[in-house]
Design a protein around this motif. Structure first.
Motif, PDB file in Angstrom:
ATOM      1  N   ARG A 128       0.853  -1.202   0.000  1.00  0.00           N
ATOM      2  CA  ARG A 128       0.000   0.000   0.000  1.00  0.00           C
ATOM      3  C   ARG A 128       0.886   1.247   0.000  1.00  0.00           C
ATOM      4  O   ARG A 128       0.898   2.024   0.952  1.00  0.00           O
ATOM      5  CB  ARG A 128      -0.940  -0.002   1.207  1.00  0.00           C
ATOM      6  CG  ARG A 128      -1.747  -1.268   1.418  1.00  0.00           C
ATOM      7  CD  ARG A 128      -2.823  -1.537   0.407  1.00  0.00           C
ATOM      8  NE  ARG A 128      -4.017  -0.735   0.489  1.00  0.00           N
ATOM      9  CZ  ARG A 128      -5.035  -0.939   1.308  1.00  0.00           C
ATOM     10  NH1 ARG A 128      -4.993  -1.926   2.167  1.00  0.00           N
ATOM     11  NH2 ARG A 128      -6.110  -0.178   1.266  1.00  0.00           N
ATOM     12  N   GLN A 133      -0.552   2.967  -5.937  1.00  0.00           N
ATOM     13  CA  GLN A 133      -1.959   3.341  -5.741  1.00  0.00           C
ATOM     14  C   GLN A 133      -2.855   2.960  -6.922  1.00  0.00           C
ATOM     15  O   GLN A 133      -3.991   2.556  -6.731  1.00  0.00           O
ATOM     16  CB  GLN A 133      -2.072   4.838  -5.469  1.00  0.00           C
ATOM     17  CG  GLN A 133      -2.117   5.113  -3.979  1.00  0.00           C
ATOM     18  CD  GLN A 133      -2.124   6.591  -3.645  1.00  0.00           C
ATOM     19  OE1 GLN A 133      -2.103   7.435  -4.535  1.00  0.00           O
ATOM     20  NE2 GLN A 133      -2.144   6.886  -2.374  1.00  0.00           N
ATOM     21  N   ASP A 136      -4.105  -0.597  -6.562  1.00  0.00           N
ATOM     22  CA  ASP A 136      -4.577  -0.983  -5.232  1.00  0.00           C
ATOM     23  C   ASP A 136      -6.040  -1.445  -5.262  1.00  0.00           C
ATOM     24  O   ASP A 136      -6.970  -0.670  -5.035  1.00  0.00           O
ATOM     25  CB  ASP A 136      -4.392   0.217  -4.290  1.00  0.00           C
ATOM     26  CG  ASP A 136      -4.705  -0.114  -2.854  1.00  0.00           C
ATOM     27  OD1 ASP A 136      -5.216  -1.227  -2.604  1.00  0.00           O
ATOM     28  OD2 ASP A 136      -4.449   0.737  -1.990  1.00  0.00           O
ATOM     29  N   SER A 139      -8.230  -1.030  -2.054  1.00  0.00           N
ATOM     30  CA  SER A 139      -8.864   0.289  -1.898  1.00  0.00           C
ATOM     31  C   SER A 139     -10.061   0.428  -2.833  1.00  0.00           C
ATOM     32  O   SER A 139     -11.097   0.978  -2.450  1.00  0.00           O
ATOM     33  CB  SER A 139      -7.859   1.416  -2.181  1.00  0.00           C
ATOM     34  OG  SER A 139      -6.931   1.498  -1.134  1.00  0.00           O
ATOM     35  N   VAL A 183     -10.317   3.299   4.067  1.00  0.00           N
ATOM     36  CA  VAL A 183     -10.875   3.587   2.750  1.00  0.00           C
ATOM     37  C   VAL A 183     -12.401   3.387   2.749  1.00  0.00           C
ATOM     38  O   VAL A 183     -13.159   4.267   2.316  1.00  0.00           O
ATOM     39  CB  VAL A 183     -10.202   2.712   1.672  1.00  0.00           C
ATOM     40  CG1 VAL A 183     -10.750   3.055   0.296  1.00  0.00           C
ATOM     41  CG2 VAL A 183      -8.684   2.895   1.699  1.00  0.00           C
ATOM     42  N   ASP A 203     -11.685   6.571  14.589  1.00  0.00           N
ATOM     43  CA  ASP A 203     -10.613   5.665  14.164  1.00  0.00           C
ATOM     44  C   ASP A 203      -9.418   6.028  15.040  1.00  0.00           C
ATOM     45  O   ASP A 203      -9.171   7.215  15.271  1.00  0.00           O
ATOM     46  CB  ASP A 203     -10.279   5.914  12.672  1.00  0.00           C
ATOM     47  CG  ASP A 203      -9.394   4.822  12.076  1.00  0.00           C
ATOM     48  OD1 ASP A 203      -9.841   4.136  11.159  1.00  0.00           O
ATOM     49  OD2 ASP A 203      -8.241   4.667  12.561  1.00  0.00           O
ATOM     50  N   ARG A 205      -6.258   5.922  14.449  1.00  0.00           N
ATOM     51  CA  ARG A 205      -5.075   6.522  13.802  1.00  0.00           C
ATOM     52  C   ARG A 205      -5.211   8.041  13.773  1.00  0.00           C
ATOM     53  O   ARG A 205      -6.238   8.566  13.323  1.00  0.00           O
ATOM     54  CB  ARG A 205      -4.910   5.968  12.382  1.00  0.00           C
ATOM     55  CG  ARG A 205      -4.508   4.505  12.353  1.00  0.00           C
ATOM     56  CD  ARG A 205      -4.311   3.971  10.956  1.00  0.00           C
ATOM     57  NE  ARG A 205      -5.509   3.990  10.160  1.00  0.00           N
ATOM     58  CZ  ARG A 205      -5.710   4.773   9.126  1.00  0.00           C
ATOM     59  NH1 ARG A 205      -4.776   5.611   8.723  1.00  0.00           N
ATOM     60  NH2 ARG A 205      -6.838   4.725   8.451  1.00  0.00           N
ATOM     61  N   GLU A 246     -12.856   2.458  24.450  1.00  0.00           N
ATOM     62  CA  GLU A 246     -13.531   2.839  23.198  1.00  0.00           C
ATOM     63  C   GLU A 246     -15.009   2.456  23.255  1.00  0.00           C
ATOM     64  O   GLU A 246     -15.888   3.236  22.887  1.00  0.00           O
ATOM     65  CB  GLU A 246     -12.830   2.157  22.010  1.00  0.00           C
ATOM     66  CG  GLU A 246     -13.410   2.549  20.667  1.00  0.00           C
ATOM     67  CD  GLU A 246     -12.662   1.937  19.472  1.00  0.00           C
ATOM     68  OE1 GLU A 246     -11.548   1.406  19.653  1.00  0.00           O
ATOM     69  OE2 GLU A 246     -13.211   2.007  18.360  1.00  0.00           O
TER      70      GLU A 246
HETATM   71  P1  NAD Z   1      -8.313  -1.639   7.008  1.00  0.00           P
HETATM   72  O1  NAD Z   1      -9.427  -2.112   6.146  1.00  0.00           O
HETATM   73  O2  NAD Z   1      -7.217  -2.575   7.348  1.00  0.00           O
HETATM   74  O3  NAD Z   1      -8.947  -1.109   8.383  1.00  0.00           O
HETATM   75  C1  NAD Z   1     -10.045  -0.208   8.401  1.00  0.00           C
HETATM   76  C2  NAD Z   1      -9.876   0.827   9.470  1.00  0.00           C
HETATM   77  O4  NAD Z   1     -10.081   0.256  10.748  1.00  0.00           O
HETATM   78  C3  NAD Z   1      -8.481   1.474   9.533  1.00  0.00           C
HETATM   79  O5  NAD Z   1      -8.595   2.845   9.249  1.00  0.00           O
HETATM   80  C4  NAD Z   1      -8.045   1.220  10.969  1.00  0.00           C
HETATM   81  O6  NAD Z   1      -7.297   2.296  11.518  1.00  0.00           O
HETATM   82  C5  NAD Z   1      -9.397   1.070  11.662  1.00  0.00           C
HETATM   83  N1  NAD Z   1      -9.352   0.478  13.005  1.00  0.00           N
HETATM   84  C6  NAD Z   1      -8.530  -0.476  13.518  1.00  0.00           C
HETATM   85  N2  NAD Z   1      -8.804  -0.700  14.826  1.00  0.00           N
HETATM   86  C7  NAD Z   1      -9.846   0.129  15.142  1.00  0.00           C
HETATM   87  C8  NAD Z   1     -10.570   0.375  16.340  1.00  0.00           C
HETATM   88  N3  NAD Z   1     -10.292  -0.258  17.480  1.00  0.00           N
HETATM   89  N4  NAD Z   1     -11.574   1.308  16.311  1.00  0.00           N
HETATM   90  C9  NAD Z   1     -11.886   1.972  15.176  1.00  0.00           C
HETATM   91  N5  NAD Z   1     -11.213   1.789  14.022  1.00  0.00           N
HETATM   92  C10 NAD Z   1     -10.207   0.875  14.002  1.00  0.00           C
HETATM   93  O7  NAD Z   1      -7.676  -0.312   6.435  1.00  0.00           O
HETATM   94  P2  NAD Z   1      -7.664   0.294   4.962  1.00  0.00           P
HETATM   95  O8  NAD Z   1      -8.912   1.061   4.777  1.00  0.00           O
HETATM   96  O9  NAD Z   1      -7.380  -0.778   3.976  1.00  0.00           O
HETATM   97  O10 NAD Z   1      -6.438   1.314   4.990  1.00  0.00           O
HETATM   98  C11 NAD Z   1      -5.909   1.778   6.161  1.00  0.00           C
HETATM   99  C12 NAD Z   1      -4.667   2.616   5.928  1.00  0.00           C
HETATM  100  O11 NAD Z   1      -3.947   2.335   4.760  1.00  0.00           O
HETATM  101  C13 NAD Z   1      -5.005   4.061   5.830  1.00  0.00           C
HETATM  102  O12 NAD Z   1      -3.977   4.779   6.461  1.00  0.00           O
HETATM  103  C14 NAD Z   1      -4.934   4.362   4.404  1.00  0.00           C
HETATM  104  O13 NAD Z   1      -4.742   5.733   4.135  1.00  0.00           O
HETATM  105  C15 NAD Z   1      -3.745   3.544   4.053  1.00  0.00           C
HETATM  106  N6  NAD Z   1      -3.712   3.306   2.626  1.00  0.00           N
HETATM  107  C16 NAD Z   1      -2.653   3.776   1.902  1.00  0.00           C
HETATM  108  C17 NAD Z   1      -2.618   3.597   0.540  1.00  0.00           C
HETATM  109  C18 NAD Z   1      -1.512   4.055  -0.306  1.00  0.00           C
HETATM  110  O14 NAD Z   1      -0.773   4.934   0.063  1.00  0.00           O
HETATM  111  N7  NAD Z   1      -1.352   3.472  -1.467  1.00  0.00           N
HETATM  112  C19 NAD Z   1      -3.652   2.924  -0.084  1.00  0.00           C
HETATM  113  C20 NAD Z   1      -4.708   2.461   0.686  1.00  0.00           C
HETATM  114  C21 NAD Z   1      -4.732   2.644   2.049  1.00  0.00           C
END
Ligand code: NAD
Length: 386
Positions: A128, A133, A136, A139, A183, A203, A205, A246
């Motif tokens: 990622r 991107q 991906d 996403s 996402v 979230d 983060r 939480e």
């Molecule tokens: P994911 O599907 O693995 O997780 C979904 C969300 O759940 C995440 O945002 C995570 O922080 C959240 N989460 C975990 N524990 C939690 C809790 N206890 N309470 C509430 N929320 C909680 O994540 P994703 O959507 O696939 O992507 C997450 C990260 O990856 C993001 O930072 C995103 O910006 C990054 N990302 C980067 C790129 C890139 O640069 N190419 C592409 C896609 C995603």
């Protein structure tokens, strides 16, 4: 090279790995595209459209696999009812496979890919990183899923989402709570806002607060530990003490919430339970929960994958393949990701794979009888005790 697009065989799968408008991208690069008859039907792409775009239609799936140098797929390899053997057995020795491969839960398939010296690339293992991107697919599919989850909730909620001022009185907007704003969560927030709901989200983060607010939603403030995320930007597994805190903060809001969309996941782990049965009891009858983490164990303790649960007037949805319910655009986005990976892997047909490259190495499950991806290699060692 000859690129083959078989029809997906998993029940309910409507997506296809290549759409007609992307055929010329490949034929212009002097590749031949072969499409199994009916491959695009689930996503409303006709055989005639593929043919008009320059693809060759093939009726016999065995022939398609035998002729193809490269196969594009959506779902992991499975038993093929028409061919009466597994899809992995249909692949030609030494050919290339690109698709969601779920390698950690398909170890027997990996062993066969090794035997057949298949170069297999898993879309879900593409790092990622910014450079990747455009490839991906996780996403892309999360975008579709986050959008559709809100539509499902709106469809089943016995209320309007927007504020309405009518001659019959003023109707307040629905309140939507989104837990996990990656996402899928961010797309859910954006969709619920577009429908006029009042949206709150959380979230752990730190970077997410600004993203949530920029979509016009309220970020739920909570004290979070300092080391909540990995170097790659993913959430780490949280302590039980944090999750308990939480749950307490979320509980305070539940009596006023109409819809909860949960998307919280921690890579490679069971999804955290953020909503217990007691918390569901705090919701008003008629409220809706859409749990997008259903396949990873669920963010709600009552969720069952692929089922709709009624509990004291609250409906809990545990959908598992929402992307397949928007097949046209899910296929369009997925196919674009696949073609971009293919072009990255084969800048020219003669070149061999560059395993120094982070994307190629990260996405490659097997090549020439070897496991390339480190995580899959480790998992295989544990399994075989090697
Ligand atoms: P994911 O599907 O693995 O997780 C979904 C969300 O759940 C995440 O945002 C995570 O922080 C959240 N989460 C975990 N524990 C939690 C809790 N206890 N309470 C509430 N929320 C909680 O994540 P994703 O959507 O696939 O992507 C997450 C990260 O990856 C993001 O930072 C995103 O910006 C990054 N990302 C980067 C790129 C890139 O640069 N190419 C592409 C896609 C995603």
């Amino acid at each position: 090279m000859k690129i083959g697009i078989p029809k997906e065989i998993v029940e309910g799968e409507t997506r296809v790995a290549l759409i007609p408008s992307l055929v010329p991208t490949l034929t212009k690069l002097e590749h031949d595209v072969m499409v199994e008859i009916g491959a695009g039907a689930g996503a409303s792409f006709s055989d005639a459209e593929y043919e008009a775009a320059g693809a060759t239609l093939i009726d016999d799936v065995v022939e398609l696999y035998q002729r193809a140098d490269v196969i594009f797929k959506v779902r992991p390899l499975d038993w093929h009812p028409k061919a009466n053997r597994s899809e992995v057995d249909l692949l030609r020795e030494g050919s290339v496979l690109i698709g969601f491969l779920a390698p950690l839960s398909h170890m027997e398939t990996i062993a066969k890919l090794l035997d057949k010296k298949i170069s297999a690339f898993a879309m879900e293992l593409i790092p990622r990183i910014t450079r990747a991107q455009s490839m991906d697919a996780l996403s892309s599919m999360a975008t579709v899923t986050g959008y559709k989850a809100v539509l499902m909730a709106a469809d089943h909620l016995g209320k309007f989402f927007p504020l309405l001022m009518t001659a019959a009185g003023t109707i307040p907007p629905a309140t939507v709570l989104v837990l996990g704003a990656g996402v899928a969560g961010l797309q859910a927030i954006a969709t619920a806002k577009r429908l006029g709901a009042k949206v709150e989200a959380f979230d752990p983060r730190p970077a997410v607060k600004e993203q949530v607010q920029s979509l016009g939603a309220q970020f739920i403030e909570m004290e979070v530990p300092e080391d909540v995320e990995t170097a790659g930007g993913y959430a780490k597994e949280q302590s039980e003490a944090f999750l308990q805190k939480e749950r307490e903060v979320i509980s305070q809001r539940l009596p006023k919430v109409d819809v909860i969309i949960t998307t919280a996941q921690v890579f490679g782990k069971r999804a955290p339970v953020l909503i217990t049965e007691e918390m569901v009891n705090l919701l008003r009858p008629g409220s809706i929960i859409v749990d997008l983490a259903a396949e990873q164990g669920g963010n709600c303790a009552l969720t069952k994958p692929n089922e709709i649960i009624e509990h004291q007037g609250v409906t809990i949805f545990g959908p598992v393949n929402l992307a397949a319910t928007i097949p046209v655009h899910a296929s369009q986005m997925y196919a674009k990701n696949v073609v971009n990976l293919f072009r990255h892997l084969f800048p020219s047909p003669e070149k061999s794979f560059d395993f120094e490259d982070e994307i190629t190495r990260g996405a490659c499950v097997t090549h020439n009888g070897e496991i390339i991806n480190d995580m899959v290699k480790e998992a295989m060692k544990v399994r075989t005790g090697g």
